[in-house]
Design an enzyme around this catalytic site. Structure first.
Site, PDB file in Angstrom:
ATOM      1  N   ARG A  52      46.526  31.891  58.047  1.00 24.08           N
ATOM      2  CA  ARG A  52      46.229  31.634  56.635  1.00 24.08           C
ATOM      3  C   ARG A  52      44.742  31.311  56.470  1.00 24.08           C
ATOM      4  O   ARG A  52      44.095  31.771  55.549  1.00 24.08           O
ATOM      5  CB  ARG A  52      47.091  30.481  56.071  1.00 24.08           C
ATOM      6  N   TYR A  90      41.820  42.452  30.627  1.00 24.83           N
ATOM      7  CA  TYR A  90      43.017  42.952  31.314  1.00 24.83           C
ATOM      8  C   TYR A  90      44.213  42.051  30.928  1.00 24.83           C
ATOM      9  O   TYR A  90      44.090  40.825  30.955  1.00 24.83           O
ATOM     10  CB  TYR A  90      42.769  42.919  32.824  1.00 24.83           C
TER      11      TYR A  90
END
Ligand SMILES: *Cc1c(COP(=O)(O)O)cnc(C)c1O
Length: 379
Positions: free
Chosen positions: A46, A98
């Site tokens: 991660r 968007y």
């Protein structure tokens, strides 16, 4: 190094183990340590992974930035930027954003006490009136989706710098082939790498690129703390996509110009939205700010009718009716019922997203086939 070389070699080096030219897909969640804390640069996937790292370096290189970060989607990248904010902060954003970005801002972050102002930025001078001591972020897209408005990035950066406000630019539509916002004074560049950077409609991913070390560290902290990272397979695919970005973009631009010109002359068409036309309201800004005019074209028909527009997108054969854009294959979409359906009808019509608006993502097929397809679909 020039851009067309950076897409292939920028900040890349052969893998240390066997000299493989492409980085291996390090499909591992963790890395061995000889004694606690002692490892070869990677501890847990991660936090960092060599395949992702190679991609993040490529992101930085093509945008002329120092630091790149990869996320599990474009929206995860935007989400990471918003996590720089706190309750009471204000954001000024492009009004024809968007749809997913608009939803993230209004449906998720407003409830945490962040205030958003959606502003028509075609006249950039209007931005300054919305700045106050709580303003922390200006968020812009250029060209915008789906109206293909152009915002003067350099001028916006000047205003942002003057007021010490962070300027973030969603560079998804333009890509660094056409414009590099960091060079124009922006602080953060964001991408939905799902689109042109990946380029093959086979992966969902987001990117952030910055120059400032402290800002990079804050974003890295968020990336690692929230964990919206991309996997190594996807990192490999986008890295591969970027290698041909310049070649694909050149063809996208050529084909879009041919399609826009064809549509502008068609008797059934009312408006064609493409920044390359001299009649486009900010064509002069596009000419200075962009290398070419991109692969997106939107248009409306003279009979402004929802059903007629649906019929056209259904009639298209080479253009697939699908969300998304920026892949090698041509796609079409009906913003009012698809990408922008989450924006209330009144609000969307104010910004030009009428029922007959059709958006085209022009692929890299032969332009004659694309034009023939549009001709038969328009009838
Ligand atoms: C697709 C898109 C996004 C969102 O990216 P995802 O990868 O779908 O999460 C953001 N901005 C623009 C301009 C887009 O086209």
């Amino acid at each position: 190094m020039k851009f067309n070389t950076k897409t292939i070699h920028g900040k890349q080096k052969p893998d240390a183990a066997y000299g493989s030219v492409m980085p291996p897909i390090y499909q591992t969640s963790t890395f061995v340590q000889s004694t606690p804390g002692k490892h070869k640069g990677y501890a847990y996937a991660r936090s960092s992974n060599p395949t992702r790292h190679a991609l993040e370096d490529s992101f930085a290189s093509i945008e002329n930035g120092h630091y790149g970060l990869a996320f599990s989607s474009g929206l995860a990248a935007i989400d990471a930027v918003l996590k720089l904010l706190k309750q009471g902060d204000e954001v000024i954003a492009t009004h024809d954003l968007y749809g997913g970005t608009y939803r993230l801002f209004t449906k998720l972050y407003e409830k945490f006490g962040v205030k958003f102002h959606f502003v028509d930025m075609q006249n950039v001078e209007s931005i300054e009136a919305y700045i106050n001591s709580n303003t922390k972020l200006i968020w812009i897209e250029s060209p915008t989706n789906p109206m293909l408005n152009i915002i003067d990035i350099k001028y916006t950066a000047k205003i942002a710098n003057k007021h010490k406000v962070v300027l973030a630019v969603d560079n998804t539509f333009a890509t660094p082939y056409l414009q590099r916002p960091l060079d124009l004074g922006a602080d953060i560049v964001m991408h939905s790498a799902t689109k042109y950077l990946g380029g093959h409609s086979d992966v969902v991913m987001g990117a952030l690129i910055v120059n400032d070390k402290e800002l990079a560290e804050r974003l890295y902290f968020i990336q690692n703390s929230s964990g919206a990272i991309c996997g190594p397979q996807d990192a490999f695919l986008v890295l591969r996509g970027i290698k041909t970005l310049h070649v694909r973009m050149q063809r996208h631009c050529e084909n879009a110009k041919a399609v826009a010109t064809f549509l502008a002359d068609h008797p059934k068409i009312k408006n064609v939205y493409w920044p390359g036309f001299k009649t486009h309201p900010n064509n002069n800004v596009a000419r200075v700010q962009m290398k070419d005019f991109g692969g997106m074209v939107s248009f409306t028909t003279k009979e402004n009718d929802y059903k007629a527009a649906i019929k056209i997108v259904e009639n298209l054969r080479i253009f697939a009716l699908a969300e998304s854009l920026g892949g090698v294959e041509s796609l079409t979409g009906h913003p009012a019922s698809m990408t922008h359906a989450s924006i209330p009808k009144d609000d969307r019509e104010k910004i030009g997203i009428v029922d007959s608006l059709i958006r085209l993502s022009i692929g890299i097929e032969d332009e004659a086939d694309l034009i023939a397809d549009l001709k038969q679909a328009l009838g």
